[in-house]
Design an enzyme around this catalytic site. Structure first.
Site, short mmCIF file in Angstrom:
data_model
loop_
_atom_site.label_atom_id
_atom_site.label_comp_id
_atom_site.label_asym_id
_atom_site.label_seq_id
_atom_site.Cartn_x
_atom_site.Cartn_y
_atom_site.Cartn_z
N GLU A 55 -2.86 3.39 -6.29
CA GLU A 55 -3.67 3.35 -4.83
C GLU A 55 -4.65 2.48 -4.88
O GLU A 55 -5.39 2.40 -4.94
CB GLU A 55 -3.56 4.67 -4.27
CG GLU A 55 -1.97 5.73 -4.60
CD GLU A 55 -1.28 5.16 -3.56
OE1 GLU A 55 -1.74 4.99 -2.19
OE2 GLU A 55 -0.32 6.10 -3.23
N CYS A 108 -10.47 3.15 2.28
CA CYS A 108 -9.14 1.75 1.82
C CYS A 108 -8.04 0.92 2.98
O CYS A 108 -7.80 0.29 2.99
CB CYS A 108 -8.14 2.28 0.95
SG CYS A 108 -6.93 4.37 1.18
#
Ligand code: NAD
Length: 510
Positions: free
Chosen positions: A262, A296
Site C-alpha cells: 500500500e 496517501c
C-alpha cells in the site's frame, strides 16, 4: 490521570511485546524519542527492540499461530468483538494520542479510531463468512470444493500517517482469518503502537487465547528489514512510500513470500465545467488540507476545465484563507503540523522545484514561525507534465491544472506513475460514466461527487501502478491473509483419472 497513564504509556517504554505480560526489557536498545510535532518536544521515549527481542517475538507469534489456527473462526471473531468494545471505551484517549504524536487534528484522530471500530465490526461478521466455493466434479461420486486456511504469522509494517487504523485493517482481519500478527509501527509514532498493544493485551489476558498480537519497535533498516527477510513470516503487509515498497516487494519476492503493498498516491479531482462547486470546494479542501496533506489519498492535483479555472481557483483561495492552523488538539484547528523537520524540508524543496518550473503560487508557501513543524497550505498553478507534479510530496501542496475536454482531463489524470484514489465532480452522466469506464480513471478508487480521501472500510482499499496493487480492509481483501486449498473426495469406490485418462487396469492389485 494523564492521557499517557490512561493508555498505559510510561516515560520510558519497552519496544517489544509478545502479548499479555510479555513486554520485554529491551533496556540495552537504542533510545527512540517520540516527539510532539506541534511543539517539537519529547512526549516519551522507547528502548528499541534488539535482535534477541525480535527472535522472542517471532517465536511466540509462531507458536501462538499454531494454536490460534485451530480455534473456530466465529470464536476468533468474539475476541475481535471484545477489542472493538475496548476501542469504543478508549476512543477519546486513543484519538487524542494520535493527534498528539502524529499531528492530525482531534476530529481526524478520533475518526481513525472509529475506523478501527468499524473494521473490527466488519471482521466479526466476516468470521462467519470465510466462504470457499464448491465445484461439480467431472467424475461421478467425487466431491470437490475449496477451503481457506490460516496463513501464518503476518508481518505488518505501517506508515506514520495512519498510526493505528492501518494496523487494524490488517491485524483484525488477519485475526479472524486465524493468523497471528507482528506489528512494526513507524518510528515517528511508537506510542500509538504501545497504546494499541496494551488494549490487545488486556483483551487477550481475559480470553485464554494465545498471544496473537506481537509488537516490535525499531528502525526500519534493522528490525523492519529483518522481518521482511524472515521466511517464517509468509506475508508482509507494507504501508509506506513507493521507493521503500519497491525494495520490500523485491526482497519478499526473492524468497517467494507474499506481500500486500500500500504505497504512495498522486490523487486528482477532475472538476467538470458543470460541477457543483458547493460540493467540489469542500471536498478539495478536506482532501488537500486535511491531515496537512499527509494522507496517501490526499488530493494533490485538481484538473479544471479551462473556462471554469478562475472561478474554481478563486473559490479555493477564499476557502484556504479561512483554514485555522495550530494545535491539533484545539477544537477550532483545521490543520495541524507536518510530522517532523524532514517533512518541512521536503515541502520547501518541492516549492523550490515549482519555482524552477516557473510555477505560479496562488496561495501560501511559507513555513510558520515558532515551535513545531507548521507550514501554510499552498496552491500552485501548474502543468501536469512537470517532474515535481509527477511525484508525491507528502505536504499540503495542491496543483491546479487546466484541461480542454473530458478526454484531455482523463489523459492528464492518468499521466502520473501512481494510481491510488481519484474523483470527478460533475452533473453530466456521460462524463461520470466515461470516468468510471475501462477507458477512464486507472486508479484503485474512483469516485463521483466525493473527494479522493476518507474512504469507508467496507470496500477493498488500495491502488494500481506504483501504489503497489495491494488491497486491504473490506470486500474480499481477507483472502490475502489466508491460503486456498482445493479438495477432492472420491466416494465412488473406483479409481478414475481426470480428463478420462486410462493408465492400465490395476484394480485387482493389492
Ligand atoms: P516510509 O516508507 O518512510 O516508512 C514506512 C514504514 O517502513 C515505517 O514503519 C518504516 O520504519 C519502515 N521501514 C523503513 N525502512 C525499512 C526497511 N528497510 N525495511 C522494512 N521497513 C522499513 O513511509 P512514511 O513516511 O512512514 O509514510 C508515508 C508514505 O506512506 C507515503 O508515501 C504515503 O502515501 C504512504 N502511505 C500509503 C498508504 C496506502 O494505503 N496506500 C497509506 C498510508 C501511507
Amino acid at each position: 490521570m494523564s492521557l499517557l497513564d490512561k493508555l498505559g504509556i510510561k516515560e520510558i517504554n519497552s519496544g517489544a511485546c509478545t502479548g499479555p505480560d510479555g513486554w520485554l526489557s529491551t533496556e540495552g536498545g537504542k533510545i527512540l524519542e517520540s516527539v510532539n510535532p506541534a511543539t517539537g518536544k519529547v512526549i516519551a521515549t522507547v528502548h528499541q527492540c534488539s535482535e534477541d527481542d525480535y527472535e522472542t517475538v517471532i517465536k511466540t507469534s509462531t507458536e501462538a499461530f499454531k494454536e490460534w489456527r485451530m480455534v473456530p473462526a466465529p470464536v476468533r471473531g468474539q475476541l475481535v468483538r471484545k477489542i472493538a468494545d475496548r476501542l469504543r471505551d478508549q476512543k477519546d484517549y486513543l484519538g487524542s494520542l494520535v493527534s498528539l504524536e502524529m499531528g492530525k487534528i482531534k476530529q481526524e484522530g478520533d475518526g481513525e479510531v472509529q475506523e478501527m471500530i468499524d473494521i473490527a465490526d466488519f471482521a466479526v461478521g466476516l468470521s462467519r463468512q470465510l466462504y470457499g466455493l464448491s465445484m461439480h466434479s467431472e467424475r461421478p461420486m467425487h466431491r470437490m470444493y475449496e477451503q481457506w486456511h490460516p496463513l501464518g504469522p503476518v508481518g505488518v509494517i505501517t506508515a506514520f500517517n495512519f498510526p493505528v487504523a492501518v494496523w487494524s485493517w490488517n491485524a483484525l482481519i488477519a485475526a479472524v482469518c486465524g493468523d497471528s500478527t507482528i506489528w512494526k509501527p513507524s518510528s515517528s509514532t511508537p506510542l500509538c503502537g504501545i497504546a494499541v498493544q496494551n488494549i490487545c493485551n488486556d483483551v487477550l489476558a481475559d480470553s485464554g487465547h494465545p498471544p496473537i498480537f506481537g509488537l516490535i519497535i525499531g528502525s526500519g533498516r534493522t528490525v523492519g528489514d529483518r522481518m521482511v527477510r524472515d521466511s517464517r513470516v509468509p506475508l508482509i503487509s507494507f504501508t509506506g512510500s513507493t521507493p521503500m515498497g519497491k525494495s520490500i516487494g523485491g526482497i519478499v519476492g526473492e524468497r517467494l513470500g507474499s506481500t500486500i503493498l500500500e504505497l504512495g498516491g498522486n490523487n486528482a479531482i477532475i472538476v467538470d465545467e458543470d460541477a457543483d462547486l458547493s460540493l467540489a470546494i469542500p471536498a478539495i479542501l478536506f482532501g488537500a488540507v486535511g491531515t496537512a496533506g499527509q494522507r496517501c489519498t490526499s488530493t494533490r492535483r485538481v484538473l479544471i476545465q479551462k473556462n471554469a479555472f478562475d472561478k474554481v481557483a478563486d473559490a479555493l483561495k477564499s476557502a484556504y484563507g479561512q483554514v485555522s492552523i495550530g494545535d491539533p488538539l484545539e477544537e477550532d484547528t483545521l490543520m495541524g503540523p507536518l510530522v517532523n523537520q524532514g517533512a518541512v524540508d521536503d515541502y520547501l524543496a518541492a516549492l523550490d522545484r515549482i519555482r524552477e518550473h516557473g510555477g505560479e503560487i496562488l496561495f501560501g508557501s511559507n513555513v510558520k514561525e515558532g515551535s513545531g513543524y507548521f507550514v501554510e497550505p499552498t496552491i500552485v498553478k501548474a502543468e501536469n507534465s512537470w517532474e515535481i507534479v509527477q511525484e508525491e510530496t507528502f505536504a499540503p501542496i495542491l496543483y491546479l491544472i487546466e484541461y480542454d475536454d473530458i478526454e484531455d482531463a482523463i489523459e492528464k489524470h492518468n499521466a502520473v506513475p501512481q494510481g491510488l484514489s481519484s474523483s470527478m465532480f460533475t452533473n453530466n452522466i456521460i462524463s461520470a460514466e466515461t470516468f468510471l469506464s475501462p477507458a477512464g480513471s486507472d486508479c484503485g478508487i474512483a469516485n463521483i461527487n466525493i473527494g479522493t480521501s476518507g474512504a469507508e472500510i467496507g470496500g477493498a482499499f488500495g491502488g494500481e501502478k506504483e501504489t503497489g496493487g495491494g488491497r486491504e480492509s473490506g470486500s474480499d481483501a481477507w483472502k490475502a491473509y489466508m491460503r486456498r486449498q482445493t479438495n477432492t473426495i472420491n466416494w465412488s469406490g473406483r479409481m478414475e483419472l481426470a480428463q478420462g485418462i486410462s493408465f492400465g487396469d490395476f484394480s485387482e492389485s493389492k
